[in-house]
Design a protein around this motif. Structure first.
Motif, mmCIF file in Angstrom:
data_model
loop_
_atom_site.group_PDB
_atom_site.id
_atom_site.type_symbol
_atom_site.label_atom_id
_atom_site.label_comp_id
_atom_site.label_asym_id
_atom_site.label_seq_id
_atom_site.Cartn_x
_atom_site.Cartn_y
_atom_site.Cartn_z
ATOM 1 N N PRO A 67 40.390 -7.044 -51.038
ATOM 2 C CA PRO A 67 40.058 -5.697 -50.586
ATOM 3 C C PRO A 67 40.678 -5.447 -49.211
ATOM 4 O O PRO A 67 41.036 -6.390 -48.498
ATOM 5 N N PRO A 68 40.814 -4.188 -48.814
ATOM 6 C CA PRO A 68 41.409 -3.908 -47.502
ATOM 7 C C PRO A 68 40.525 -4.435 -46.379
ATOM 8 O O PRO A 68 39.297 -4.504 -46.512
ATOM 9 N N LEU A 69 41.160 -4.810 -45.276
ATOM 10 C CA LEU A 69 40.410 -5.327 -44.133
ATOM 11 C C LEU A 69 39.633 -4.204 -43.468
ATOM 12 O O LEU A 69 40.145 -3.094 -43.307
ATOM 13 N N PRO A 70 38.382 -4.474 -43.056
ATOM 14 C CA PRO A 70 37.620 -3.432 -42.368
ATOM 15 C C PRO A 70 38.167 -3.209 -40.956
ATOM 16 O O PRO A 70 38.775 -4.097 -40.362
ATOM 17 N N ASP A 71 37.946 -2.028 -40.439
ATOM 18 C CA ASP A 71 38.398 -1.695 -39.095
ATOM 19 C C ASP A 71 37.358 -2.200 -38.106
ATOM 20 O O ASP A 71 36.279 -1.633 -37.978
ATOM 21 N N LEU A 72 37.647 -3.290 -37.414
ATOM 22 C CA LEU A 72 36.691 -3.913 -36.497
ATOM 23 C C LEU A 72 37.010 -3.614 -35.036
ATOM 24 O O LEU A 72 36.524 -4.308 -34.152
ATOM 25 N N ARG A 73 37.801 -2.606 -34.787
ATOM 26 C CA ARG A 73 38.109 -2.263 -33.402
ATOM 27 C C ARG A 73 36.872 -1.694 -32.724
ATOM 28 O O ARG A 73 36.042 -1.025 -33.330
ATOM 29 N N PHE A 74 36.756 -1.954 -31.412
ATOM 30 C CA PHE A 74 35.577 -1.514 -30.668
ATOM 31 C C PHE A 74 35.471 0.003 -30.647
ATOM 32 O O PHE A 74 34.386 0.556 -30.739
ATOM 33 N N GLU A 75 36.593 0.678 -30.537
ATOM 34 C CA GLU A 75 36.576 2.127 -30.403
ATOM 35 C C GLU A 75 35.894 2.802 -31.596
ATOM 36 O O GLU A 75 35.119 3.750 -31.427
ATOM 37 N N GLN A 76 36.151 2.308 -32.799
ATOM 38 C CA GLN A 76 35.576 2.938 -33.987
ATOM 39 C C GLN A 76 34.060 2.802 -34.018
ATOM 40 O O GLN A 76 33.343 3.754 -34.313
ATOM 41 N N SER A 77 33.545 1.606 -33.699
ATOM 42 C CA SER A 77 32.093 1.426 -33.709
ATOM 43 C C SER A 77 31.441 2.179 -32.555
ATOM 44 O O SER A 77 30.332 2.699 -32.684
ATOM 45 N N TYR A 78 32.115 2.249 -31.411
ATOM 46 C CA TYR A 78 31.586 2.977 -30.254
ATOM 47 C C TYR A 78 31.498 4.472 -30.563
ATOM 48 O O TYR A 78 30.486 5.125 -30.289
ATOM 49 N N LEU A 79 32.539 5.022 -31.165
ATOM 50 C CA LEU A 79 32.511 6.445 -31.526
ATOM 51 C C LEU A 79 31.466 6.725 -32.600
ATOM 52 O O LEU A 79 30.833 7.784 -32.604
ATOM 53 N N ALA A 80 31.275 5.777 -33.506
ATOM 54 C CA ALA A 80 30.231 5.962 -34.521
ATOM 55 C C ALA A 80 28.851 5.945 -33.883
ATOM 56 O O ALA A 80 27.940 6.665 -34.322
ATOM 57 N N SER A 81 28.656 5.129 -32.845
ATOM 58 C CA SER A 81 27.377 5.103 -32.139
ATOM 59 C C SER A 81 27.148 6.397 -31.363
ATOM 60 O O SER A 81 26.010 6.847 -31.208
ATOM 61 N N LEU A 82 28.205 6.993 -30.842
ATOM 62 C CA LEU A 82 28.084 8.234 -30.063
ATOM 63 C C LEU A 82 27.938 9.476 -30.925
ATOM 64 O O LEU A 82 27.673 10.558 -30.400
ATOM 65 N N ARG A 83 28.086 9.341 -32.227
ATOM 66 C CA ARG A 83 28.071 10.506 -33.114
ATOM 67 C C ARG A 83 26.747 11.276 -33.040
ATOM 68 O O ARG A 83 26.731 12.499 -33.073
ATOM 69 N N ASP A 84 25.623 10.557 -32.929
ATOM 70 C CA ASP A 84 24.312 11.214 -32.960
ATOM 71 C C ASP A 84 23.741 11.478 -31.570
ATOM 72 O O ASP A 84 22.615 11.956 -31.442
ATOM 73 N N VAL A 85 24.476 11.185 -30.506
ATOM 74 C CA VAL A 85 23.985 11.361 -29.136
ATOM 75 C C VAL A 85 24.131 12.823 -28.737
ATOM 76 O O VAL A 85 25.157 13.456 -29.003
ATOM 77 N N GLU A 86 23.090 13.339 -28.054
ATOM 78 C CA GLU A 86 23.113 14.764 -27.704
ATOM 79 C C GLU A 86 23.172 15.021 -26.212
ATOM 80 O O GLU A 86 23.408 16.143 -25.795
ATOM 81 N N SER A 87 22.942 14.007 -25.360
ATOM 82 C CA SER A 87 22.962 14.249 -23.918
ATOM 83 C C SER A 87 23.737 13.142 -23.215
ATOM 84 O O SER A 87 24.083 12.122 -23.807
ATOM 85 N N TRP A 88 23.992 13.345 -21.909
ATOM 86 C CA TRP A 88 24.739 12.349 -21.144
ATOM 87 C C TRP A 88 23.926 11.082 -20.956
ATOM 88 O O TRP A 88 24.485 10.004 -20.793
#
Length: 152
Positions: A67-88
């Motif tokens: 199967p294709p390798l998963p994207d384990l770069r930090f930027e992708q997981s960091y942006l996914a964590s910031l997706r639901d954040v609403e304030s600074w």
């Protein structure tokens, strides 16, 4: 009656077709018909031309499709964590958690695990009665190495 056997034969032929052939694995080796040479009495055929190449007898095995390798770069997981954040404040919390707290906890647990393993392994290396300890003591004896004496 003739359509029944024809349907069976066409089904068998179409089921055995390779839909995704590999050029490295599935190409036929070159034969005498591949290169056309005019007949000449001066051309001699050596025994090497009549032998079957080893690569034909033992073809290269196919690799399994992984199967294709998963994207384990930090930027992708960091942006996914910031997706639901609403304030600074949420951005600060996610950044601090991902870049400070989690690496600190991971490093601390890894270091404690290694230190515990070394401490346990140092005591079990020569004092045990298992097969591994017996082999290790035998090997050290064969090489005339000094077996460390356990000091407590």
């Amino acid at each position: 009656m003739a359509s029944g056997p024809m349907n069976i034969s066409s089904t068998i032929q179409s089921a055995s077709l390779n839909r995704h052939p590999s050029p490295v694995h599935d190409l036929n080796p070159s034969t005498a018909a591949s290169s056309k040479q005019p007949v000449s009495p001066t051309i001699s055929i050596s025994s090497d031309d009549n032998s079957i190449p080893y690569s034909t007898l033992k073809p290269i095995p196919r690799r399994s499709n992984l199967p294709p390798l998963p994207d384990l770069r930090f930027e992708q997981s960091y942006l996914a964590s910031l997706r639901d954040v609403e304030s600074w404040k949420g951005v600060l919390w996610v950044t601090g958690r991902d870049q400070v707290v989690l690496p600190l906890v991971q490093g601390m647990l890894w270091t404690l695990g290694l230190a515990g393993w070394r401490y346990w392994n140092r005591g079990a290396k020569f004092s045990g009665a298992s097969v591994g300890s017996r082999v290790r003591r035998w090997w050290w004896g064969v090489n005339n190495w000094e077996i460390p004496i356990k000091t407590e």
